[in-house]
Design a protein around this motif. Structure first.
Motif, PDB file in Angstrom:
ATOM      1  N   ASP A  75       0.810  -1.194   0.000  1.00 39.26           N
ATOM      2  CA  ASP A  75       0.000   0.000   0.000  1.00 39.26           C
ATOM      3  C   ASP A  75       0.856   1.260   0.000  1.00 39.26           C
ATOM      4  OD1 ASP A  75      -2.401  -1.349  -0.088  1.00 39.26           O
ATOM      5  OD2 ASP A  75      -2.649  -1.376   2.090  1.00 39.26           O
ATOM      6  N   LEU A  76       1.961   1.229   0.721  1.00 41.12           N
ATOM      7  CA  LEU A  76       2.834   2.392   0.778  1.00 41.12           C
ATOM      8  C   LEU A  76       3.472   2.677  -0.582  1.00 41.12           C
ATOM      9  CD1 LEU A  76       4.099   4.610   2.473  1.00 41.12           C
ATOM     10  CD2 LEU A  76       5.918   3.019   3.093  1.00 41.12           C
ATOM     11  N   ALA A  77       3.879   1.645  -1.279  1.00 38.24           N
ATOM     12  CA  ALA A  77       4.462   1.828  -2.611  1.00 38.24           C
ATOM     13  C   ALA A  77       3.436   2.403  -3.576  1.00 38.24           C
ATOM     14  CB  ALA A  77       5.006   0.500  -3.142  1.00 38.24           C
ATOM     15  N   ARG A  78       2.206   1.960  -3.488  1.00 38.48           N
ATOM     16  CA  ARG A  78       1.141   2.481  -4.342  1.00 38.48           C
ATOM     17  C   ARG A  78       0.859   3.952  -4.031  1.00 38.48           C
ATOM     18  NH1 ARG A  78      -2.557  -0.288  -7.369  1.00 38.48           N
ATOM     19  NH2 ARG A  78      -4.457   0.837  -7.852  1.00 38.48           N
ATOM     20  N   LEU A  79       0.877   4.308  -2.754  1.00 44.73           N
ATOM     21  CA  LEU A  79       0.678   5.696  -2.345  1.00 44.73           C
ATOM     22  C   LEU A  79       1.795   6.581  -2.880  1.00 44.73           C
ATOM     23  CD1 LEU A  79      -0.871   7.804  -0.654  1.00 44.73           C
ATOM     24  CD2 LEU A  79       0.578   7.146   1.266  1.00 44.73           C
ATOM     25  N   ARG A  80       3.042   6.115  -2.796  1.00 50.27           N
ATOM     26  CA  ARG A  80       4.176   6.876  -3.313  1.00 50.27           C
ATOM     27  C   ARG A  80       4.077   7.057  -4.828  1.00 50.27           C
ATOM     28  NH1 ARG A  80       9.146   4.208   0.098  1.00 50.27           N
ATOM     29  NH2 ARG A  80       8.692   5.262   2.056  1.00 50.27           N
ATOM     30  N   LEU A  81       3.650   6.023  -5.539  1.00 59.10           N
ATOM     31  CA  LEU A  81       3.487   6.102  -6.981  1.00 59.10           C
ATOM     32  C   LEU A  81       2.405   7.106  -7.345  1.00 59.10           C
ATOM     33  CD1 LEU A  81       4.163   5.092  -9.820  1.00 59.10           C
ATOM     34  CD2 LEU A  81       2.473   3.285  -9.478  1.00 59.10           C
ATOM     35  N   THR A  82       1.296   7.076  -6.636  1.00 63.00           N
ATOM     36  CA  THR A  82       0.217   8.035  -6.881  1.00 63.00           C
ATOM     37  C   THR A  82       0.675   9.462  -6.601  1.00 63.00           C
ATOM     38  OG1 THR A  82      -1.395   6.355  -6.283  1.00 63.00           O
ATOM     39  CG2 THR A  82      -2.167   8.627  -6.293  1.00 63.00           C
ATOM     40  N   ALA A  83       1.408   9.676  -5.516  1.00 65.05           N
ATOM     41  CA  ALA A  83       1.920  11.007  -5.181  1.00 65.05           C
ATOM     42  C   ALA A  83       2.901  11.497  -6.244  1.00 65.05           C
ATOM     43  CB  ALA A  83       2.589  10.988  -3.813  1.00 65.05           C
ATOM     44  N   ALA A  84       3.769  10.621  -6.725  1.00 61.66           N
ATOM     45  CA  ALA A  84       4.730  11.012  -7.761  1.00 61.66           C
ATOM     46  C   ALA A  84       4.025  11.364  -9.059  1.00 61.66           C
ATOM     47  CB  ALA A  84       5.740   9.886  -7.987  1.00 61.66           C
ATOM     48  N   ARG A  85       3.019  10.583  -9.444  1.00 65.83           N
ATOM     49  CA  ARG A  85       2.264  10.884 -10.667  1.00 65.83           C
ATOM     50  C   ARG A  85       1.529  12.212 -10.547  1.00 65.83           C
ATOM     51  NH1 ARG A  85      -0.300   4.936 -11.940  1.00 65.83           N
ATOM     52  NH2 ARG A  85       1.557   4.091 -12.963  1.00 65.83           N
ATOM     53  N   THR A  86       0.940  12.472  -9.392  1.00 63.78           N
ATOM     54  CA  THR A  86       0.238  13.732  -9.172  1.00 63.78           C
ATOM     55  C   THR A  86       1.198  14.914  -9.229  1.00 63.78           C
ATOM     56  OG1 THR A  86      -1.366  12.580  -7.795  1.00 63.78           O
ATOM     57  CG2 THR A  86      -1.291  14.970  -7.595  1.00 63.78           C
TER      58      THR A  86
END
Length: 136
Positions: free
Chosen positions: A1-12
């Motif tokens: 879940d943390l990796a997915r959150l980081r990916l979403t934050a980077a894309r945003t």
């Protein structure tokens, strides 16, 4: 879940930079930053717009548009920056008058556009200070 959150934050974050909605933008040829500051106690202010090109190439003929609510009268609502040389900061001044000091405060928006296009490169908002009443 943390990796997915980081990916979403980077894309945003990347989307924010490429859409021109932040105070720093990178295009294919330049990296620009935009800072705003208000000087004065009111009802007369001076808006300082500082633009910096941190990229490797110069940028020419960059339109800048200023918008404000009715409670502010701007000295000018548009300007064109003729040349932004890499590594240098440029400061532009715009006079602002608060026409209704009893109304509190609001924000002024500054948008840098791409040359020959209506697409924004950068957008910044400045929350103006509460204006003092004018002495007669």
């Amino acid at each position: 879940d943390l990796a997915r959150l980081r990916l979403t934050a980077a894309r945003t974050y990347v989307r924010l930079l490429t859409d021109g909605q932040g105070a720093v933008a990178s295009t294919t040829s330049a990296s620009l930053s935009l800072n705003l500051a208000a000087h004065g106690l009111g009802p007369r202010f001076r808006l300082l717009i500082t633009v910096r090109n941190d990229g490797a190439t110069h940028v020419r003929d960059t339109p800048v548009v200023l918008t404000a609510p009715r409670m502010y009268r701007l000295g000018r609502t548009a300007l064109t920056i003729p040349l932004l040389v890499p590594g240098l900061s440029y400061t532009f001044e715009v006079d602002v008058v608060c026409t209704d000091p009893s109304a509190g405060s609001d924000s002024i928006t500054v948008v840098m556009l791409a040359r020959g296009s209506a697409l924004p490169i950068l957008k910044a908002q400045l929350r103006m200070p509460v204006s003092e009443l004018e002495d007669d």
